[in-house]
Design a protein around this motif. Structure first.
Motif, PDB file in Angstrom:
ATOM      1  N   LYS A 371       0.823  -1.231   0.026  1.00 38.48           N
ATOM      2  CA  LYS A 371      -0.002  -0.022   0.040  1.00 38.48           C
ATOM      3  C   LYS A 371       0.759   1.243  -0.213  1.00 38.48           C
ATOM      4  N   SER A 372       1.770   1.250   0.851  1.00 39.29           N
ATOM      5  CA  SER A 372       2.669   2.574   0.986  1.00 39.29           C
ATOM      6  C   SER A 372       3.391   2.695  -0.454  1.00 39.29           C
ATOM      7  N   THR A 373       3.935   1.713  -0.918  1.00 35.71           N
ATOM      8  CA  THR A 373       4.643   1.676  -2.267  1.00 35.71           C
ATOM      9  C   THR A 373       3.725   2.162  -3.249  1.00 35.71           C
ATOM     10  N   LEU A 374       2.447   1.545  -3.313  1.00 34.56           N
ATOM     11  CA  LEU A 374       1.529   2.345  -4.415  1.00 34.56           C
ATOM     12  C   LEU A 374       1.217   3.613  -4.363  1.00 34.56           C
ATOM     13  N   LEU A 375       1.059   4.064  -2.772  1.00 30.42           N
ATOM     14  CA  LEU A 375       1.084   5.638  -2.500  1.00 30.42           C
ATOM     15  C   LEU A 375       2.188   6.259  -3.346  1.00 30.42           C
ATOM     16  N   GLY A 376       3.591   5.915  -3.045  1.00 28.67           N
ATOM     17  CA  GLY A 376       4.426   6.798  -3.538  1.00 28.67           C
ATOM     18  C   GLY A 376       4.478   6.504  -5.141  1.00 28.67           C
ATOM     19  N   THR A 377       4.013   5.682  -5.608  1.00 27.56           N
ATOM     20  CA  THR A 377       3.900   5.594  -7.076  1.00 27.56           C
ATOM     21  C   THR A 377       2.960   6.476  -7.534  1.00 27.56           C
ATOM     22  N   GLU A 532     -16.999   7.683   9.389  1.00 25.86           N
ATOM     23  CA  GLU A 532     -17.130   9.232   9.664  1.00 25.86           C
ATOM     24  C   GLU A 532     -16.672   9.871   8.467  1.00 25.86           C
ATOM     25  N   LEU A 533     -15.863   9.586   7.577  1.00 20.30           N
ATOM     26  CA  LEU A 533     -15.146  10.352   6.790  1.00 20.30           C
ATOM     27  C   LEU A 533     -15.969   9.899   5.219  1.00 20.30           C
ATOM     28  N   ARG A 534     -17.058   9.195   5.466  1.00 16.83           N
ATOM     29  CA  ARG A 534     -18.176   8.961   4.229  1.00 16.83           C
ATOM     30  C   ARG A 534     -17.383   8.349   3.190  1.00 16.83           C
ATOM     31  N   VAL A 535     -16.496   7.605   3.275  1.00 16.42           N
ATOM     32  CA  VAL A 535     -15.704   6.954   2.071  1.00 16.42           C
ATOM     33  C   VAL A 535     -16.863   5.919   1.189  1.00 16.42           C
ATOM     34  N   SER A 536     -16.610   6.475  -0.205  1.00 22.45           N
ATOM     35  CA  SER A 536     -17.693   5.931  -1.199  1.00 22.45           C
ATOM     36  C   SER A 536     -17.161   4.710  -2.017  1.00 22.45           C
ATOM     37  N   ARG A 537     -15.718   4.550  -2.117  1.00 24.58           N
ATOM     38  CA  ARG A 537     -15.237   3.386  -2.715  1.00 24.58           C
ATOM     39  C   ARG A 537     -14.016   2.957  -1.996  1.00 24.58           C
ATOM     40  N   THR A 538     -13.597   1.733  -2.189  1.00 25.26           N
ATOM     41  CA  THR A 538     -12.537   0.915  -1.593  1.00 25.26           C
ATOM     42  C   THR A 538     -11.680   0.427  -2.799  1.00 25.26           C
ATOM     43  N   TRP A 539     -10.407   0.450  -2.622  1.00 26.65           N
ATOM     44  CA  TRP A 539      -9.315  -0.234  -3.137  1.00 26.65           C
ATOM     45  C   TRP A 539      -8.732  -1.257  -2.437  1.00 26.65           C
ATOM     46  N   SER A 540      -8.666  -2.385  -2.704  1.00 25.08           N
ATOM     47  CA  SER A 540      -8.173  -3.549  -2.013  1.00 25.08           C
ATOM     48  C   SER A 540      -6.997  -4.063  -2.737  1.00 25.08           C
ATOM     49  N   ALA A 541      -5.871  -3.860  -1.771  1.00 26.35           N
ATOM     50  CA  ALA A 541      -4.565  -4.335  -2.450  1.00 26.35           C
ATOM     51  C   ALA A 541      -4.219  -5.868  -1.820  1.00 26.35           C
ATOM     52  N   SER A 542      -3.699  -6.754  -2.826  1.00 32.05           N
ATOM     53  CA  SER A 542      -3.112  -7.934  -2.487  1.00 32.05           C
ATOM     54  C   SER A 542      -1.950  -8.378  -3.457  1.00 32.05           C
ATOM     55  N   ARG A 543      -1.395  -9.496  -3.103  1.00 26.83           N
ATOM     56  CA  ARG A 543      -0.257  -9.866  -3.980  1.00 26.83           C
ATOM     57  C   ARG A 543      -0.640 -11.165  -4.543  1.00 26.83           C
ATOM     58  N   ASP A 544      -0.473 -11.408  -5.677  1.00 25.82           N
ATOM     59  CA  ASP A 544      -0.580 -12.820  -6.407  1.00 25.82           C
ATOM     60  C   ASP A 544       0.657 -13.601  -6.096  1.00 25.82           C
ATOM     61  N   ARG A 546       3.201 -14.754  -7.797  1.00 26.85           N
ATOM     62  CA  ARG A 546       4.612 -14.176  -8.009  1.00 26.85           C
ATOM     63  C   ARG A 546       5.017 -12.987  -7.207  1.00 26.85           C
ATOM     64  N   GLY A 547       4.222 -12.503  -6.237  1.00 22.11           N
ATOM     65  CA  GLY A 547       4.290 -11.422  -5.449  1.00 22.11           C
ATOM     66  C   GLY A 547       4.385  -9.905  -5.943  1.00 22.11           C
ATOM     67  N   VAL A 548       3.453  -9.939  -6.959  1.00 23.50           N
ATOM     68  CA  VAL A 548       3.031  -8.870  -7.817  1.00 23.50           C
ATOM     69  C   VAL A 548       1.678  -8.108  -7.283  1.00 23.50           C
ATOM     70  N   MET A 549       1.489  -6.930  -7.180  1.00 25.08           N
ATOM     71  CA  MET A 549       0.432  -6.354  -6.626  1.00 25.08           C
ATOM     72  C   MET A 549      -0.785  -6.518  -7.554  1.00 25.08           C
ATOM     73  N   ARG A 550      -1.840  -6.728  -6.889  1.00 22.70           N
ATOM     74  CA  ARG A 550      -3.417  -6.631  -7.636  1.00 22.70           C
ATOM     75  C   ARG A 550      -3.957  -5.698  -6.789  1.00 22.70           C
ATOM     76  N   VAL A 551      -4.990  -5.186  -7.346  1.00 20.46           N
ATOM     77  CA  VAL A 551      -5.737  -4.134  -6.855  1.00 20.46           C
ATOM     78  C   VAL A 551      -7.231  -4.216  -7.248  1.00 20.46           C
ATOM     79  N   ALA A 552      -8.282  -4.565  -6.341  1.00 21.46           N
ATOM     80  CA  ALA A 552      -9.624  -4.609  -6.754  1.00 21.46           C
ATOM     81  C   ALA A 552     -10.415  -3.236  -6.342  1.00 21.46           C
ATOM     82  N   ASP A 553     -11.022  -2.637  -7.460  1.00 20.90           N
ATOM     83  CA  ASP A 553     -12.020  -1.713  -7.247  1.00 20.90           C
ATOM     84  C   ASP A 553     -13.342  -2.157  -6.843  1.00 20.90           C
ATOM     85  N   ARG A 554     -13.724  -1.590  -5.494  1.00 23.89           N
ATOM     86  CA  ARG A 554     -14.988  -2.120  -4.907  1.00 23.89           C
ATOM     87  C   ARG A 554     -16.031  -0.880  -4.807  1.00 23.89           C
TER      88      ARG A 554
END
Length: 562
Positions: A371-377, A532-544, A546-554
Motif C-alpha cells: 500500500k505505501s509503495t503504491l501511494l509513493g507511485t 465518519e469520513l463517508r468513504v464512497s469506494r474501496t481499493w483492496s490491495a493484495s499480492r499474487d 509471484r508477489g506482484v500487486m493486484r488491486v480490486a476496485d470495490r
C-alpha cells in the motif's frame, strides 16, 4: 462478605518529571484490576510514560508502583535493528539452547533455558498463526526487512510467548491490517494474566473489562467497556452542563442581591444623614448611629462580596467540569474539485483505477501488500526501480516486482497534499509558525499564527519547536501544513492518519475535513474513521503468487428500494 479481587497493578502518588523539570505525570493514583483494562486519555497525558514506569523502564520521581508478578511491555515504537528472535525476546534462551545442544554443561545455560525447552517450536507456531511461513531461519530474519505491521505482529507474538503475569500493550493495533486486528481481538479474549492496553481503537476498547482515563479532571476509573464509558461520559457531561447553568444563575443571583443590598444600605445612610441634618438627634446619638451604620455597611459589604466570590468559584468549577475539547473548523474553498474532473488514473495489472471529482476512496490491504509503495507511485508517477520488474520464479514473499505492470497518469495535474504516518519533517523547524510558512511562503507570521490557532495551537505554543510538542499537537501542525499549503491540495492523501492519535484528535481530524472539497485517498484499517469520513469506494490491495500487486476496485453494495 465478598472481597474485591487483588489489583494487578497499583500506582500511588506517582510523579514523573524530565531532567529539565517538565512534569509528565503529577501525583497519579490508580488501581488496574485483573483482567483487561483500557488506558485512554489525550495525547500528551502520559499514557506511554505510565506504561514504561510500570514496566520498570523508567524510574518515578515520586510515588510507588506495585505489580502482581512479572511485567512485559510491547512499546509503541519498536526497535528496527536486530533479528526476529530479538523482537520476540527469546534470543538469550535460543543461544543457551544451542549451547546445550552442542554439549555444554554450563549451569548458566540451563538456568537461561529454565522451562522454555520448547520455545523455538512455540515461537514458530505463534508466527505461523500470524501469517509468517518458514522454519527456524525465520527467527534470524532482520527486523529492518519487516513492514511496520509485520514488526508489530512479531512483538505481539513475543508477548504471548513471555507468559507474564501483567502484559502492557501500547497502541497495539497501529500498523495492523484488518485480519491481524481480528487475530489480536481473538487473542485477547483468551489472554492469560492481566492486560493493560493503551489504544484509540474503539473495537478493541469495547472488548476490555475496565477503563482508566487520564482525564484533565484527574484519573477516572470505570468498570466497563468503551461503549458503556462513552454513555457514562455523555451523562456526566449533561450533568456538568446543567450544573454550569445553575451556577451561572447562582452567580447572577448573588450579584443582584449584593447590588440590591448596597442600594438599600445607601438609601438608609442617606435617610440617616437627612435626619441628623434636621437636628432630630443629639451629637452623641448621631456619632453612635453613624459608627453603627458604617460598621453594619462594612460587614454587609464583606458578606455580599464573600457570597459573590463563593458563587463565582462554584461557577468556575462547574465551567471546568463542563468544558469539552475544542473542535477544528476551517473553510477550505480553494480545495474544490469539479464533479467529473479527472484527478488520477492508474493501471494495476488488469485493473484501471481512477479518481474523478471529489471522491473519497479507501485503500486497504494486508500488511506487506504494498500500500505505501503504491501511494509513493501515485505521487511520483512511477514505481521505484526495485519494485518495477518481476524476476522469474521469485517466491510470493519477495518485494521485487511488487509494482510490475503499474502505470500512473496525473493528467490534468492537480495540487497534492500528503499527511504521512510519520511527521519527522516537522523536527527541522524551530517553531510551528515556521513549519506552516514553509508550506505556504506567502503567509505572514501573523497569518500563520492565526491559522495555527484555528488548529488549536494557540499563544506561545505556536512559537514552540514541533519536536517538543505532544503527538496530537504535532499532528495538528502537520494537518495545517497540508490543508493550507500553497497551492491548496485538490488531492489529499492520508496514510494511516489515526495511528498514535487519541480519540478526541480523531474527532478533530474528521471535523477539519468536514469542509474539504477535493478528492481524498485514505489508507486505514480504522472502520470507525471510514464511516465518519463517508468513504464512497474501496481499493483492496493484495499480492499474487509471484508477489506482484493486484488491486480490486470495490463500490458499495447498492441499496434496494422498498
Amino acid at each position: 462478605m465478598a472481597h474485591s479481587p487483588v489489583p494487578a497493578v497499583v500506582v500511588d502518588g506517582l510523579t514523573y518529571s524530565l531532567s529539565d523539570g517538565s512534569v509528565i505525570l503529577d501525583d497519579i493514583s490508580a488501581r488496574f484490576p485483573p483482567g483487561h483494562t483500557g488506558l485512554i486519555g489525550p495525547n500528551g497525558s502520559g499514557k506511554s510514560t505510565l506504561l514504561a514506569l510500570i514496566a520498570g523502564r523508567l524510574t518515578p520521581t515520586a510515588g510507588t508502583i506495585r505489580a502482581s508478578g512479572r511485567v512485559h511491555l510491547v512499546p509503541q515504537r519498536l526497535p528496527s535493528d536486530g533479528r526476529v528472535a530479538d523482537l520476540l525476546g527469546i534470543s538469550e534462551v535460543l543461544a543457551a539452547l544451542r549451547a546445550v545442544e552442542a554439549g555444554s554443561v554450563d549451569q548458566a545455560h540451563f538456568d537461561a533455558v529454565g522451562d522454555d525447552w520448547d520455545v523455538e517450536a512455540r515461537a514458530l507456531a505463534e508466527l505461523d498463526a500470524l501469517g509468517f511461513a518458514g522454519a527456524s531461519p525465520l527467527l534470524e530474519r532482520a527486523v529492518a526487512t519487516l513492514s511496520g505491521g509485520e514488526a508489530t505482529r512479531v512483538a505481539l507474538a513475543g508477548a504471548r510467548l513471555a507468559r507474564a503475569e501483567v502484559t502492557l500493550l501500547d497502541e497495539p493495533t497501529n500498523n495492523l491490517d484488518t485480519a491481524t486486528r481480528h487475530w489480536l481481538y481473538d487473542a485477547l479474549d483468551g489472554w492469560q494474566g492481566a492486560l493493560i492496553v493503551v489504544s484509540h481503537d474503539r473495537d478493541l476498547l469495547d472488548r476490555v473489562d475496565a477503563l482508566v482515563d487520564l482525564d484533565r479532571r484527574g484519573v477516572v476509573a470505570f468498570g466497563g467497556n468503551f461503549h458503556d464509558y462513552a454513555e457514562f461520559r455523555a451523562a456526566r457531561q449533561e450533568t456538568a452542563e446543567r450544573r454550569l447553568k445553575e451556577a451561572d444563575a447562582g452567580l447572577a443571583r448573588a450579584k443582584r442581591q449584593a447590588q440590591v443590598e448596597l442600594q438599600r444600605e445607601a438609601q438608609r445612610n442617606r435617610a440617616g444623614r437627612r435626619e441628623r441634618a434636621a437636628d432630630n438627634v443629639n451629637k452623641m446619638e448621631a456619632h453612635y448611629f453613624q459608627n453603627r451604620s458604617e460598621r453594619g455597611s462594612a460587614a454587609k459589604a464583606v458578606a455580599h462580596q464573600k457570597a459573590v466570590a463563593q458563587a463565582a468559584e462554584a461557577r468556575s468549577e462547574a465551567d471546568d467540569a463542563a468544558r469539552t475539547h475544542d473542535v477544528i473548523r476551517v473553510e477550505l474553498p480553494d480545495t474544490t474539485v469539479a464533479s467529473g474532473k479527472e484527478v488520477l488514473k492508474l493501471a494495476v495489472g488488469d485493473a484501471t483505477l481512477d479518481v474523478v471529482g471529489p471522491e473519497r476512496i479507501r485503500l486497504e490491504g494486508a500488511n506487506g501488500s504494498g500500500k505505501s509503495t503504491l501511494l509513493g507511485t501515485m505521487l511520483s508517477g512511477k514505481a521505484p526501480a526495485w519494485a518495477a520488474v518481476p524476476p522469474a520464479g521469485e517466491p510470493a514473499a519477495s518485494t521485487a516486482g511488487l509494482m510490475a505492470g503499474v502505470t500512473v497518469s496525473r493528467t490534468p495535474t492537480v495540487p497534492v497534499g500528503v499527511l504521512a504516518q510519520r511527521l519527522d519533517e516537522l523536527d527541522a523547524f524551530s517553531s510551528a509558525i515556521d513549519a506552516v510558512r514553509d508550506a505556504a511562503p506567502s503567509r505572514t507570521p501573523h497569518d500563520a499564527r492565526a491559522l495555527l490557532a484555528r488548529f488549536l495551537i494557540r499563544g506561545d505554543r505556536a512559537d514552540q519547536p514541533p519536536a517538543t510538542m505532544s503527538g496530537g499537537e504535532r499532528f495538528r501542525v502537520g494537518l495545517a501544513r497540508v490543508l493550507f499549503r500553497d497551492p491548496a491540495p485538490q488531492l489529499l492523501v492520508l496514510d494511516e492518519p489515526t495511528n498514535n492519535l487519541d480519540l478526541d484528535s480523531v474527532e478533530q481530524l474528521v471535523a477539519a475535513l468536514e469542509d474539504y472539497r477535493g478528492a481524498l485517498i485514505v489508507v486505514t484499517h480504522d472502520e470507525h474513521l471510514v464511516r465518519e469520513l463517508r468513504v464512497s469506494r474501496t481499493w483492496s490491495a493484495s499480492r499474487d503468487g509471484r508477489g506482484v500487486m493486484r488491486v480490486a476496485d470495490r463500490f458499495p453494495e447498492p441499496v434496494e428500494g422498498p
